[in-house]
Design a protein around this motif. Sequence first.
Motif, mmCIF file in Angstrom:
data_model
loop_
_atom_site.group_PDB
_atom_site.id
_atom_site.type_symbol
_atom_site.label_atom_id
_atom_site.label_comp_id
_atom_site.label_asym_id
_atom_site.label_seq_id
_atom_site.Cartn_x
_atom_site.Cartn_y
_atom_site.Cartn_z
ATOM 1 N N UNK A 155 -5.569 13.351 8.221
ATOM 2 C CA UNK A 155 -4.566 13.588 7.179
ATOM 3 C C UNK A 155 -5.109 14.506 6.092
ATOM 4 N N UNK A 187 -5.909 8.979 0.307
ATOM 5 C CA UNK A 187 -6.291 9.552 1.597
ATOM 6 C C UNK A 187 -7.446 8.770 2.225
ATOM 7 N N UNK A 222 -7.223 5.285 2.963
ATOM 8 C CA UNK A 222 -6.708 3.938 3.201
ATOM 9 C C UNK A 222 -7.354 3.266 4.406
ATOM 10 N N UNK A 225 3.469 2.677 12.577
ATOM 11 C CA UNK A 225 3.131 4.082 12.363
ATOM 12 C C UNK A 225 2.376 4.316 11.055
ATOM 13 N N UNK A 244 0.024 2.259 9.046
ATOM 14 C CA UNK A 244 -0.870 1.154 8.669
ATOM 15 C C UNK A 244 -1.441 1.331 7.255
ATOM 16 N N UNK A 245 -1.500 2.573 6.781
ATOM 17 C CA UNK A 245 -2.098 2.804 5.463
ATOM 18 C C UNK A 245 -1.183 2.326 4.353
ATOM 19 N N UNK A 290 -1.752 -1.280 4.208
ATOM 20 C CA UNK A 290 -3.021 -1.593 3.535
ATOM 21 C C UNK A 290 -2.876 -1.449 2.026
ATOM 22 N N UNK A 291 -2.110 -0.472 1.604
ATOM 23 C CA UNK A 291 -1.868 -0.255 0.165
ATOM 24 C C UNK A 291 -1.179 -1.487 -0.423
ATOM 25 N N UNK A 307 -1.110 -4.537 0.817
ATOM 26 C CA UNK A 307 -1.975 -5.712 0.909
ATOM 27 C C UNK A 307 -3.066 -5.688 -0.155
ATOM 28 N N UNK A 308 -3.525 -4.490 -0.508
ATOM 29 C CA UNK A 308 -4.539 -4.399 -1.560
ATOM 30 C C UNK A 308 -3.986 -4.928 -2.886
ATOM 31 N N UNK A 309 -2.667 -4.755 -3.086
ATOM 32 C CA UNK A 309 -2.039 -5.301 -4.291
ATOM 33 C C UNK A 309 -1.635 -6.758 -4.095
ATOM 34 N N UNK A 310 -2.029 -7.374 -2.986
ATOM 35 C CA UNK A 310 -1.826 -8.810 -2.801
ATOM 36 C C UNK A 310 -0.545 -9.197 -2.086
ATOM 37 N N UNK A 320 1.469 11.788 -0.002
ATOM 38 C CA UNK A 320 0.095 11.431 0.378
ATOM 39 C C UNK A 320 0.036 10.397 1.493
ATOM 40 N N UNK A 321 1.069 9.556 1.588
ATOM 41 C CA UNK A 321 1.058 8.521 2.625
ATOM 42 C C UNK A 321 1.899 8.942 3.834
ATOM 43 N N UNK A 374 1.253 11.910 5.682
ATOM 44 C CA UNK A 374 0.605 13.094 6.230
ATOM 45 C C UNK A 374 0.791 13.228 7.732
ATOM 46 N N UNK A 375 1.073 12.100 8.422
ATOM 47 C CA UNK A 375 1.330 12.215 9.864
ATOM 48 C C UNK A 375 2.511 13.167 10.100
#
Lengths: 454, 454
Positions: free
Chosen positions: A169, A418, A420, B166, B168-169, B172-173, B175-178, B417-418, B420-421
């Motif tokens: 990415x 970028x 993650x 498609x 996962x990031x 993860x974002x 989940x990082x915030x709970x 940014x999230x 990019x795919x």
Amino acid sequence: MDTVKYLLPDVDLPANWYNLAADLSGPLPPVLHPGTGEPIGPEDLAPLFPMALIEQEVSTERWIPIPEEVRQILLQWRCTPLYRARRLEKALNTPAKIYYKYEGVSPSGSHKPNTAVAQAYYNREAGIKKITTETGAGQWGSSLALACQMFDLECLVYMVKVSFNQKPYRRAFMETFGATCIPSPSDTTAAGKAILEKDPDCTGSLGIAISEAVEVAAQNADTSYCLGSVLNHVLLHQTVIGQECLAQLEMAGDYPDVIVGCTGGGSNFAGIAFPFIGRKLRGERDVRVVAVEPSACPTLTKGRYAYDFGDTAHLTPLVKMHTLGSTFVPPGFHSGGLRYHGMAPMVSHVLASGLCEARSFNQLECFAAGTQFAKAEGILPAPEATHAVVGAIREAERCREEGRAETILFNLCGHGHFDMQAYMDYNAGKLRDYDYPEGEIAMALAGLPVHGNS
Amino acid sequence: MDTVKYLLPDVDLPANWYNLAADLSGPLPPVLHPGTGEPIGPEDLAPLFPMALIEQEVSTERWIPIPEEVRQILLQWRCTPLYRARRLEKALNTPAKIYYKYEGVSPSGSHKPNTAVAQAYYNREAGIKKITTETGAGQWGSSLALACQMFDLECLVYMVKVSFNQKPYRRAFMETFGATCIPSPSDTTAAGKAILEKDPDCTGSLGIAISEAVEVAAQNADTSYCLGSVLNHVLLHQTVIGQECLAQLEMAGDYPDVIVGCTGGGSNFAGIAFPFIGRKLRGERDVRVVAVEPSACPTLTKGRYAYDFGDTAHLTPLVKMHTLGSTFVPPGFHSGGLRYHGMAPMVSHVLASGLCEARSFNQLECFAAGTQFAKAEGILPAPEATHAVVGAIREAERCREEGRAETILFNLCGHGHFDMQAYMDYNAGKLRDYDYPEGEIAMALAGLPVHGNS
């Protein structure tokens, strides 16, 4: 009031870069020619850099004017905000005041465009058509791609192969801005071919990618090389950060007792700290400064202060810096921007002069701090920046233990949008700490060049 | 000067939300109970929403005060910048002036936190402990995760399964915030189970994810449901965008001839356009307004203005809106935030009243415009936002052809940014356009409910 933000109007964007060399007690150790061991002159650097940047590299003027065209572009995202981290202070139950400068608001998400724009400008002014560079995690390559697009320059990025494969990415981001990305080591250079011949599966390093980018620039008259950290002029361009902090903390009626920054090549650390260190050197105000690095690439805390090459193929001049040896390849932790064997000579000089301290942290502790910061302040730090976060949190905890209401300032040099995969692996419990690579470092240090070290 | 930025000081953050309902000539068509076909009352919505939000949903007051605690959090990134796109104007060789409001500076990278923070606040005030929601591309889920963390609320996000896999990031974002993320359809709800029974490989849709989130909230007294668009109170919370634009354009000495926004559920479009449409309705100043949508999910341009359900399992009330039918599943183009069968009733009313126009574009044209914008202005738009970009560019090109120096304002509602795919696939030539799904839409429209439409 949870978060407090200090903004400066456009007119307060610094008009000059601050040059720490003007306030040091003596000159930096000279840069040496690798063949002769003699100090090099500006003409030795001319194949790689435009003269304006070479002059900045060796200047001892305190203030160097920022060209108006550069200032106008920086104003797209600068002045960047300074935040008081009220929610983090509360979560830590600390009497300390924590401020952070947020450089992630730039279009590429880090402090890197501060120098990318300036370097592209001077190259365009010098008639250069094409720029080569290296990138690890991609923050620097993205920023230079962006700047080259703005100044209508071609951009060729050698991206460390492991990152090229792990971070498609970042590559797509650079390509969207028109840059060409090549995984390094590659067969497009003699340096790359030599390494691939010995090790076809080599996953690359910053040192190797620098060799490739330098080789291409040196061989083409219309092509220059740009570096994202380490060099004096790069650090110089980052000093807008610290100068803005001085003005913003004045708005807040505060002054830092301690400043924390993370160090890979040293540029974001220098950017926030040098203007304050300058004031200290001029006897205006004292301050503690802490550089934080990964314990798996412990340049400042375990490296040797010696002359070494900046790259693996030994195409660069010799500079005196803290180094782990130019052949050292750091283990695969997730802060690609901090995986460099050397350090900015000026940062090394500052450490050697006792003007700052250095600490190292392993990556699990860094990601834990990054997650804690994200939950409190809402901003997800880049893996590199988590090193500054953990450094600041440890200082705030010390303040709690000592019952001291100190003022802590740190540089949140970029966001983690970028990166993650790293947070995903951390959340899933898949990340691990790395042992101190003592043997590998000893072996790399045994190969230090003779010149300057004899 | 390349880019020109207009910033407002913190004191200019609007003190009130602007409610378009106050300036419309009559009330919106009533919301109907799906069983009885009768207009519903506030008590029917009480299992899902706190009363303060229900009151906002039905309010006809023009100005609704923003609670101070909400304002203080918004101030972390607001007021957002308004930019004059000088470099884009030059690239287009247009006499038009192009301004864009940039909402990507929020911690989650879009306009969504404007309402997420407000909704989390009112739920915390009402004693709610847990919030459920759905998310497609993840912009909304990320923003609500962030807001719930700030107000110490649990957050459960049903994420459309195809995006869950498609992206996962994004997960993860969150989940990082709970937050907890569940791929939808899931076996955690009756609605999800019923769909999986019929089609175990179902990749999900926003309509299905809404059904699951609503079901969980309705069955638990301490749990509320939050929606990221469509509802009146959500659009209301976004009007800080347009109000800021009014002040910023006044700084610039300009007023838009045309305003462009992209529409999925309608919230970012309403946020920028409603304060201007209100001025038009009050006879203060005329303006053209253009809503832009994907041609593969052409709700406003090809849908029917009729009563329909907001979700697939038909758990929601019936609202009159432009719809493609609640069982329509849009093809897999890359703007997850615009893949919704319906539209905000208030946006539909505005279109039906002739207060705005609607246009649609296919995705290759959108990504081409997004890339052109990134190269000119340095900011990479979210796939959703590229629809606004292409709409604005087409207006600027019309101005060039007609030789008219009009002022164009558009909402750049988020960065990519999230996503990019999508850009990677576009750069590699792997994206394709989608045919207008005429048959699927006809079939879905044939299933419209009787109530309200008989």
